[in-house]
Design an enzyme around this catalytic site. Structure first.
Site, PDB file in Angstrom:
ATOM      1  N   GLU A 167     -17.823 -21.821   5.145  1.00  0.00           N
ATOM      2  CA  GLU A 167     -18.626 -21.980   3.923  1.00  0.00           C
ATOM      3  C   GLU A 167     -19.557 -22.520   3.699  1.00  0.00           C
ATOM      4  O   GLU A 167     -19.382 -23.758   2.855  1.00  0.00           O
ATOM      5  CB  GLU A 167     -17.266 -21.817   2.486  1.00  0.00           C
ATOM      6  CG  GLU A 167     -16.528 -20.748   2.637  1.00  0.00           C
ATOM      7  CD  GLU A 167     -15.578 -20.575   1.351  1.00  0.00           C
ATOM      8  OE1 GLU A 167     -15.359 -19.556   0.954  1.00  0.00           O
ATOM      9  OE2 GLU A 167     -15.420 -21.807   0.771  1.00  0.00           O
ATOM     10  N   GLU A 181     -12.707 -14.197   4.595  1.00  0.00           N
ATOM     11  CA  GLU A 181     -11.898 -14.745   3.601  1.00  0.00           C
ATOM     12  C   GLU A 181     -11.692 -13.976   2.326  1.00  0.00           C
ATOM     13  O   GLU A 181     -13.029 -13.526   1.918  1.00  0.00           O
ATOM     14  CB  GLU A 181     -12.032 -16.139   3.017  1.00  0.00           C
ATOM     15  CG  GLU A 181     -11.877 -17.500   4.125  1.00  0.00           C
ATOM     16  CD  GLU A 181     -12.068 -18.568   3.558  1.00  0.00           C
ATOM     17  OE1 GLU A 181     -11.842 -18.853   2.138  1.00  0.00           O
ATOM     18  OE2 GLU A 181     -12.515 -19.840   4.147  1.00  0.00           O
TER      19      GLU A 181
END
Length: 343
Positions: free
Chosen positions: A169, A276
């Site tokens: 991320e 995710e």
């Protein structure tokens, strides 16, 4: 000394695992990846947590996931983590041991390099303590050597990941401040070092670059346009998608996720993957419907460029982790929301 004993013991376990027990057949490369990130699993087991099937029988967590259609396991790796139950572990040695175990179950493997000693995400990208005072040229070497070392350890244990994430991320970059998006020239070099180290171990491993807010087209275009300018090398665009953290229901932005997936695949000519996803454990039906919608969106990406969906810590029951987006119930049984992966 304690850490050395732990590492020695883990490596002994790895060698034992690789020398015995037949490997179950995995779903073939190229098929749709239906995955689970299970970084907490070894700690859960070590603290005595038990996993149960719908009929009440105790079972191995990975088997329970496999029975619900999961064919891929994603594992994070930290450089020199603490022993903290929920925010530690996931060392290279522990990650290798877990990867060996998952592969024995017939699972495909994804390795997620955080390039930190603990969680790296949009709000924090702290350097490992051992790298904290390194110059930028040293950091480039750190990223290369760490990536190469972990993947070589896996290779020696007869595990070749299908995917490797270079960073976790990273809309704002990684290894702050040196690799911040405020300095794209340096960030581009760091990402390429991770790519080069991965391909040096096995050229067939697909390298993923991963951002959060998968419904946010502008966020992704800004990042990957800059990556293109810096000639960043990668194979797959990874997305996180959590309606809960967006403070919305999935019905409000699933179309935006679809549009962004399509746009990324066409604009950059890359495969795309939701690496995710998660929904509230108390809203089983809503989470199931969200998962079905996300899987459908990824499958709908043109030219088969949508390659998979991975649930983040489905086994991480709230009673153990205090995390509200697992897919595990208070009685130790998997949520029926996971049945979405069977379809």
């Amino acid at each position: 000394m304690r850490n050395q004993i732990l590492k020695t013991s883990l490596l002994a376990v790895i060698l034992a695992l690789t020398s015995c027990a037949s490997i179950e057949l995995s779903s073939p490369k190229g098929s749709f990846a239906k995955g689970a990130d299970v970084g907490w699993l070894p700690q859960m087991e070590a603290t005595g947590y038990k996993f149960y099937d719908a009929d009440g029988s105790q079972k191995d967590c990975l088997q329970l996931l496999k029975d619900r259609g999961i064919n891929t396991i994603r594992l994070r790796v930290w450089v020199n983590p603490s022993d903290d139950r929920a925010s530690g572990h996931c060392s290279p040695e522990e990650t290798v041991a877990m990867a060996v175990r998952a592969q024995k179950m017939g699972m495909r493997i994804m390795i997620d390099f955080h390039y930190s000693d603990t969680w790296a995400d949009p709000g924090k990208q702290a350097k490992p303590a051992a790298w904290a005072n390194h110059s930028f040229p040293q950091l480039l070497e750190d990223v290369y050597q760490h990536t190469h070392s972990v993947l070589t350890m896996l290779k020696k244990a007869n595990v070749t990941p299908e995917w490797v994430q270079v960073g976790n991320e990273i809309p704002g970059g990684m290894l702050w401040p040196d690799g911040s998006t405020d300095n794209w020239v340096q960030l581009g070099q760091l990402l390429n070092k991770g790519y080069e180290a991965t391909k040096a171990v096995d050229k067939n491993i697909k390298v993923i670059v991963h951002l959060d807010q998968g419904n946010n087209s502008q966020r992704f275009r800004t990042f990957f346009d800059n990556a293109t300018t810096q000639k960043v090398k990668y194979d797959v665009i990874g997305l996180s998608y959590y309606p809960f953290w967006l403070k919305s229901d999935y019905t409000e932005n699933i179309a935006d996720l679809q549009n962004n997936l399509n746009d990324m695949a066409v604009r950059y000519n890359k495969e795309v993957m939701v690496v995710e996803v998660g929904g509230e454990d108390t809203k089983v039906e809503n989470t199931a419907n969200m998962l079905k919608a996300v899987i459908k969106a990824v499958r709908n990406v043109p030219n088969n460029k949508g390659i998979g969906v991975i649930y983040w810590e489905p086994e991480g029951a709230r009673s153990w982790s205090h995390y509200e987006l697992s897919a595990w119930m208070q009685d130790g049984k998997p949520s029926s929301a996971l049945d979405a992966f069977k379809e």
